[in-house]
Write a protein that holds these residues in place. Sequence first.
Motif, PDB file in Angstrom:
ATOM      1  N   LEU A   1       1.066  -1.271   0.506  1.00 49.25           N
ATOM      2  CA  LEU A   1      -0.028  -0.280  -0.079  1.00 49.25           C
ATOM      3  C   LEU A   1       1.277   1.152  -0.470  1.00 49.25           C
ATOM      4  O   LEU A   1       0.198   2.616  -0.698  1.00 49.25           O
ATOM      5  N   SER A   2       1.944   1.306   1.042  1.00 43.76           N
ATOM      6  CA  SER A   2       3.317   2.203   0.642  1.00 43.76           C
ATOM      7  C   SER A   2       3.579   2.326  -0.923  1.00 43.76           C
ATOM      8  O   SER A   2       3.563   3.786  -0.879  1.00 43.76           O
ATOM      9  N   GLN A   3       3.799   1.439  -1.856  1.00 43.29           N
ATOM     10  CA  GLN A   3       4.641   1.640  -2.432  1.00 43.29           C
ATOM     11  C   GLN A   3       3.443   2.292  -3.747  1.00 43.29           C
ATOM     12  O   GLN A   3       3.333   2.659  -4.400  1.00 43.29           O
ATOM     13  N   TRP A   4       1.903   2.029  -3.540  1.00 41.67           N
ATOM     14  CA  TRP A   4       1.390   2.373  -4.475  1.00 41.67           C
ATOM     15  C   TRP A   4       0.919   4.044  -3.873  1.00 41.67           C
ATOM     16  O   TRP A   4       0.412   4.436  -5.021  1.00 41.67           O
ATOM     17  N   GLN A   5       0.842   4.345  -3.055  1.00 39.14           N
ATOM     18  CA  GLN A   5       0.629   5.108  -2.374  1.00 39.14           C
ATOM     19  C   GLN A   5       1.887   6.144  -2.836  1.00 39.14           C
ATOM     20  O   GLN A   5       1.706   7.566  -3.098  1.00 39.14           O
ATOM     21  N   GLN A   6       2.506   5.976  -3.305  1.00 44.04           N
ATOM     22  CA  GLN A   6       4.138   6.898  -3.300  1.00 44.04           C
ATOM     23  C   GLN A   6       4.316   7.427  -4.708  1.00 44.04           C
ATOM     24  O   GLN A   6       4.229   7.785  -5.586  1.00 44.04           O
ATOM     25  N   ALA A   7       4.010   5.723  -5.510  1.00 48.48           N
ATOM     26  CA  ALA A   7       3.427   5.811  -7.018  1.00 48.48           C
ATOM     27  C   ALA A   7       1.983   7.019  -7.377  1.00 48.48           C
ATOM     28  O   ALA A   7       2.395   7.609  -8.294  1.00 48.48           O
ATOM     29  N   LYS A   8       1.131   7.021  -6.486  1.00 45.20           N
ATOM     30  CA  LYS A   8       0.036   8.022  -6.580  1.00 45.20           C
ATOM     31  C   LYS A   8       0.588   9.437  -6.721  1.00 45.20           C
ATOM     32  O   LYS A   8       0.041  10.704  -7.319  1.00 45.20           O
ATOM     33  N   GLU A   9       1.588   9.477  -4.988  1.00 48.80           N
ATOM     34  CA  GLU A   9       2.444  11.126  -5.702  1.00 48.80           C
ATOM     35  C   GLU A   9       3.204  10.959  -6.944  1.00 48.80           C
ATOM     36  O   GLU A   9       3.049  12.381  -6.769  1.00 48.80           O
ATOM     37  N   LYS A  10       3.625  10.399  -6.930  1.00 50.78           N
ATOM     38  CA  LYS A  10       4.640  10.376  -8.284  1.00 50.78           C
ATOM     39  C   LYS A  10       3.511  10.851  -9.253  1.00 50.78           C
ATOM     40  O   LYS A  10       3.845  11.628 -10.500  1.00 50.78           O
ATOM     41  N   LEU A  11       2.584  10.663  -9.772  1.00 51.25           N
ATOM     42  CA  LEU A  11       1.551  10.473 -10.835  1.00 51.25           C
ATOM     43  C   LEU A  11       1.258  12.388 -10.401  1.00 51.25           C
ATOM     44  O   LEU A  11       1.059  12.730 -11.795  1.00 51.25           O
ATOM     45  N   GLU A  12       1.227  12.536  -9.091  1.00 49.59           N
ATOM     46  CA  GLU A  12       0.801  13.878  -8.411  1.00 49.59           C
ATOM     47  C   GLU A  12       1.571  15.443  -9.352  1.00 49.59           C
ATOM     48  O   GLU A  12       1.373  15.617  -9.706  1.00 49.59           O
ATOM     49  N   GLU A  13       3.357  14.646  -8.922  1.00 51.67           N
ATOM     50  CA  GLU A  13       4.111  15.153  -9.496  1.00 51.67           C
ATOM     51  C   GLU A  13       4.242  15.371 -10.865  1.00 51.67           C
ATOM     52  O   GLU A  13       4.558  15.987 -11.416  1.00 51.67           O
ATOM     53  N   ALA A  14       3.668  14.117 -11.905  1.00 45.86           N
ATOM     54  CA  ALA A  14       3.894  14.096 -13.166  1.00 45.86           C
ATOM     55  C   ALA A  14       2.711  15.354 -13.424  1.00 45.86           C
ATOM     56  O   ALA A  14       2.868  16.164 -14.735  1.00 45.86           O
ATOM     57  N   LEU A  15       1.636  15.534 -12.871  1.00 45.04           N
ATOM     58  CA  LEU A  15       0.664  16.805 -13.485  1.00 45.04           C
ATOM     59  C   LEU A  15       1.448  17.461 -13.090  1.00 45.04           C
ATOM     60  O   LEU A  15       1.437  18.768 -14.651  1.00 45.04           O
ATOM     61  N   THR A  16       1.987  18.038 -12.603  1.00 43.49           N
ATOM     62  CA  THR A  16       2.378  19.240 -11.351  1.00 43.49           C
ATOM     63  C   THR A  16       3.709  19.830 -12.987  1.00 43.49           C
ATOM     64  O   THR A  16       3.392  20.347 -13.224  1.00 43.49           O
TER      65      THR A  16
END
Length: 86
Positions: free
Chosen positions: A55-70
């Motif tokens: 779950l932590s890895q999935w959360q990190q991946a989601k945060e990287k998606l947010e970074e990509a959007l930015t």
Amino acid sequence: MASTAEIKSQIQGAIEQVQEAMGAIGGAQSQTDNAIGAGTAATQDTGSSMPGEALSQWQQAKEKLEEALTLYQGGSDTFEQYANSI
């Protein structure tokens, strides 16, 4: 050499492609939220540390998606500024 109008049109096309990519990322974020919720619910009573790690890895991946959007948005904004300056 391409005309200014042609360059602006090509830039607008590129921006539109990135906007489509951003939409796909938004969908991925939503699916990730759903997966995190389902994974959390399914493993809430386990004593193993593995689900928490997953779950932590999935959360990190989601945060990287947010970074990509930015980053996508920043690039689009900069290209729009460029197109407006030529």
